[in-house]
Design a protein around this motif. Structure first.
Motif, short mmCIF file in Angstrom:
data_model
loop_
_atom_site.label_atom_id
_atom_site.label_comp_id
_atom_site.label_asym_id
_atom_site.label_seq_id
_atom_site.Cartn_x
_atom_site.Cartn_y
_atom_site.Cartn_z
N MET A 1 22.28 -45.21 31.58
CA MET A 1 21.13 -44.32 31.44
C MET A 1 20.73 -43.77 32.81
SD MET A 1 17.53 -45.18 29.52
CE MET A 1 17.40 -46.76 30.40
N LYS A 2 20.42 -42.47 32.83
CA LYS A 2 20.00 -41.82 34.06
C LYS A 2 18.50 -41.53 33.99
CE LYS A 2 24.49 -39.63 34.82
NZ LYS A 2 25.23 -38.35 34.86
N LEU A 3 17.77 -41.99 35.00
CA LEU A 3 16.33 -41.81 35.06
C LEU A 3 15.98 -40.99 36.29
CD1 LEU A 3 15.32 -45.50 34.23
CD2 LEU A 3 15.56 -43.58 32.65
N LEU A 4 14.97 -40.15 36.16
CA LEU A 4 14.62 -39.26 37.27
C LEU A 4 13.12 -39.05 37.34
CD1 LEU A 4 15.35 -35.54 36.28
CD2 LEU A 4 15.25 -37.41 34.62
N VAL A 24 16.59 -33.07 29.36
CA VAL A 24 15.62 -33.91 30.06
C VAL A 24 14.52 -34.30 29.09
CG1 VAL A 24 13.97 -34.04 31.96
CG2 VAL A 24 16.12 -32.79 32.27
N PHE A 25 14.27 -35.60 29.00
CA PHE A 25 13.22 -36.15 28.13
C PHE A 25 12.08 -36.66 29.00
CE2 PHE A 25 17.21 -36.33 25.92
CZ PHE A 25 16.91 -35.95 24.61
N ASP A 26 10.89 -36.14 28.77
CA ASP A 26 9.73 -36.45 29.60
C ASP A 26 9.08 -37.75 29.13
OD1 ASP A 26 7.38 -36.56 31.04
OD2 ASP A 26 6.88 -34.44 30.77
N MET A 27 9.42 -38.85 29.79
CA MET A 27 8.86 -40.15 29.45
C MET A 27 7.44 -40.32 29.98
SD MET A 27 11.01 -41.59 27.57
CE MET A 27 12.64 -41.05 27.07
N GLY A 28 7.14 -39.64 31.06
CA GLY A 28 5.78 -39.70 31.57
C GLY A 28 4.79 -39.16 30.55
N GLN A 29 5.17 -38.09 29.86
CA GLN A 29 4.31 -37.51 28.83
C GLN A 29 4.13 -38.47 27.67
OE1 GLN A 29 5.98 -34.12 26.73
NE2 GLN A 29 3.99 -33.10 26.73
N ARG A 30 5.19 -39.17 27.31
CA ARG A 30 5.13 -40.09 26.18
C ARG A 30 4.40 -41.39 26.50
NH1 ARG A 30 9.71 -37.12 25.88
NH2 ARG A 30 10.62 -36.64 23.83
N LEU A 31 4.54 -41.85 27.75
CA LEU A 31 4.06 -43.20 28.10
C LEU A 31 3.04 -43.19 29.22
CD1 LEU A 31 7.58 -44.92 28.07
CD2 LEU A 31 5.90 -44.92 26.23
N THR A 32 2.37 -42.06 29.43
CA THR A 32 1.52 -41.92 30.62
C THR A 32 0.39 -42.94 30.69
OG1 THR A 32 0.25 -40.31 31.91
CG2 THR A 32 -0.02 -40.23 29.52
N ASP A 33 -0.10 -43.41 29.55
CA ASP A 33 -1.20 -44.38 29.58
C ASP A 33 -0.76 -45.72 30.15
OD1 ASP A 33 -2.91 -42.54 28.48
OD2 ASP A 33 -2.69 -43.27 26.43
N TYR A 34 0.52 -45.98 30.11
CA TYR A 34 1.02 -47.28 30.56
C TYR A 34 1.89 -47.16 31.82
CZ TYR A 34 -0.33 -48.30 25.76
OH TYR A 34 -1.02 -48.41 24.57
N LEU A 47 12.72 -50.42 30.88
CA LEU A 47 13.87 -49.53 30.90
C LEU A 47 14.79 -49.72 29.70
CD1 LEU A 47 14.89 -49.42 34.67
CD2 LEU A 47 13.05 -48.22 33.47
N SER A 48 14.94 -50.95 29.26
CA SER A 48 15.83 -51.21 28.13
C SER A 48 15.31 -50.62 26.83
CB SER A 48 16.05 -52.71 27.96
OG SER A 48 14.82 -53.37 27.66
N GLU A 49 14.02 -50.29 26.75
CA GLU A 49 13.42 -49.74 25.54
C GLU A 49 13.48 -48.22 25.50
OE1 GLU A 49 9.48 -51.32 25.05
OE2 GLU A 49 10.06 -53.25 25.90
N LEU A 50 13.86 -47.57 26.60
CA LEU A 50 13.79 -46.12 26.67
C LEU A 50 14.79 -45.39 25.79
CD1 LEU A 50 13.16 -45.60 30.50
CD2 LEU A 50 11.49 -45.68 28.63
N PRO A 51 15.99 -45.93 25.53
CA PRO A 51 16.92 -45.18 24.67
C PRO A 51 16.35 -44.80 23.32
CG PRO A 51 18.10 -46.92 25.82
CD PRO A 51 16.64 -47.13 26.11
N ALA A 52 15.39 -45.56 22.82
CA ALA A 52 14.78 -45.25 21.53
C ALA A 52 14.05 -43.91 21.56
CB ALA A 52 13.82 -46.37 21.12
#
Length: 286
Positions: A1-4, A24-34, A47-52
């Motif tokens: 997995m590549k993270l940026l 590009v998938f915006d994880m900050g938008q999805r998980l910003t509260d945490y 990190l292991s949960e991000l592929p979902a």
């Protein structure tokens, strides 16, 4: 997995995410509260949960985003000097213990951004290196367990102001925007052996360094062990593992970077980091 880490092109805000090809998938938008940034996500052991979250339509195309340094605010950046045999020979190095110096976060630049040549020097040198990002608290860890403390790996261009190094590297390594870091982090589950990676540096399309991490004097595991003996490391801290031979300082004639040059660092299984050189006096860029 590549993270940026990157700038959201719609909001202009800093965020982080996953990249799959050009998607590009915006994880900050999805998980910003945490987890508002990649460093906090690494510390949160998610990190292991991000592929979902990587499915369906992507948020952005890679061409639409502006990259940030992989870890924009590491607590510690340790750099290793003279860690390849050819480099040791070039500089007549005889010390067996790892040679360490520090970088500071405000020296970092991102993939696609400029790196800045100080106006006061004509000896701005390139050094392509493997970057190691720590994944959890690492305190006096044995080398046999060291790699389990690594979140992942990236490329680094350790720009060096040779005529400011003197007898200690730090003064030549901490000018603004001289250390390029990216494009992304490849998680350690995809790189089982960090000592089996091809590493090359290209200046204006010409390969100027070409080696393998197999030829490191001190392996990633040994470096993590050595550094964590005296300085506990935390998630998001970075170790820059040293440059192969072929640097500009030791060429005949010397070959240094100048304004307008393009410098690239490519590491197998990771990717290619690309930057253009500009003058530090260009305040808008630096």
């Amino acid at each position: 997995m590549k993270l940026l880490s990157f700038i959201n092109p719609l909001s202009g805000e800093k965020t982080w995410g996953c990249i799959d090809g050009e998607r590009v998938f915006d994880m900050g938008q999805r998980l910003t509260d945490y987890f508002p940034d990649l460093k906090s996500a690494i510390a949160g052991n998610v990190l292991s949960e991000l592929p979902a979250f990587i499915s369906g339509k992507a948020d952005f195309h890679a061409d639409d985003i502006r990259f940030l340094p992989v870890i924009e605010n590491p607590g510690k950046i340790f750099c290793v000097g003279m860690n390849y045999m050819d480099k040791r020979i070039e500089f007549d190095q005889t010390i067996d213990a790892p040679t360490l110096f520090v970088r500071f976060p405000d020296t970092l630049s991102a993939h696609g951004e400029v790196v800045c040549k100080p106006d006061s020097t004509n000896e701005f040198d390139y050094e392509g290196e493997l970057a190691v990002v720590i994944g959890k608290t690492t305190d006096n860890v044995h080398r046999d367990d060291a790699l389990s403390h690594v979140a992942g790996y990236s490329c680094f261009m350790d720009g060096s102001v040779r005529d400011m190094q003197y007898t200690w590297f730090t003064s030549g390594k901490n000018w603004r925007k001289t250390g390029a870091f990216g494009p992304w982090l490849v998680t350690s589950d995809e790189i089982r052996d960090p000592q089996d990676l091809a590493i090359s540096t290209w200046l204006n399309g010409n390969r100027v360094q070409n080696d393998s991490t197999h030829n490191m004097i001190n392996s990633v595991a040994i470096l993590v062990e050595y550094i964590s003996r005296f300085s506990p490391l935390q998630a998001g801290d970075v170790i820059i593992t040293g440059s192969p031979g072929g640097v500009g300082k030791k060429r005949t004639p010397p070959l240094f970077m100048k304004e307008g040059d393009v410098i690239e660092v490519e590491i197998g299984k990771i990717g290619r980091l690309v930057n253009q050189v500009t003058a530090l006096s260009n305040a808008m860029a630096c």
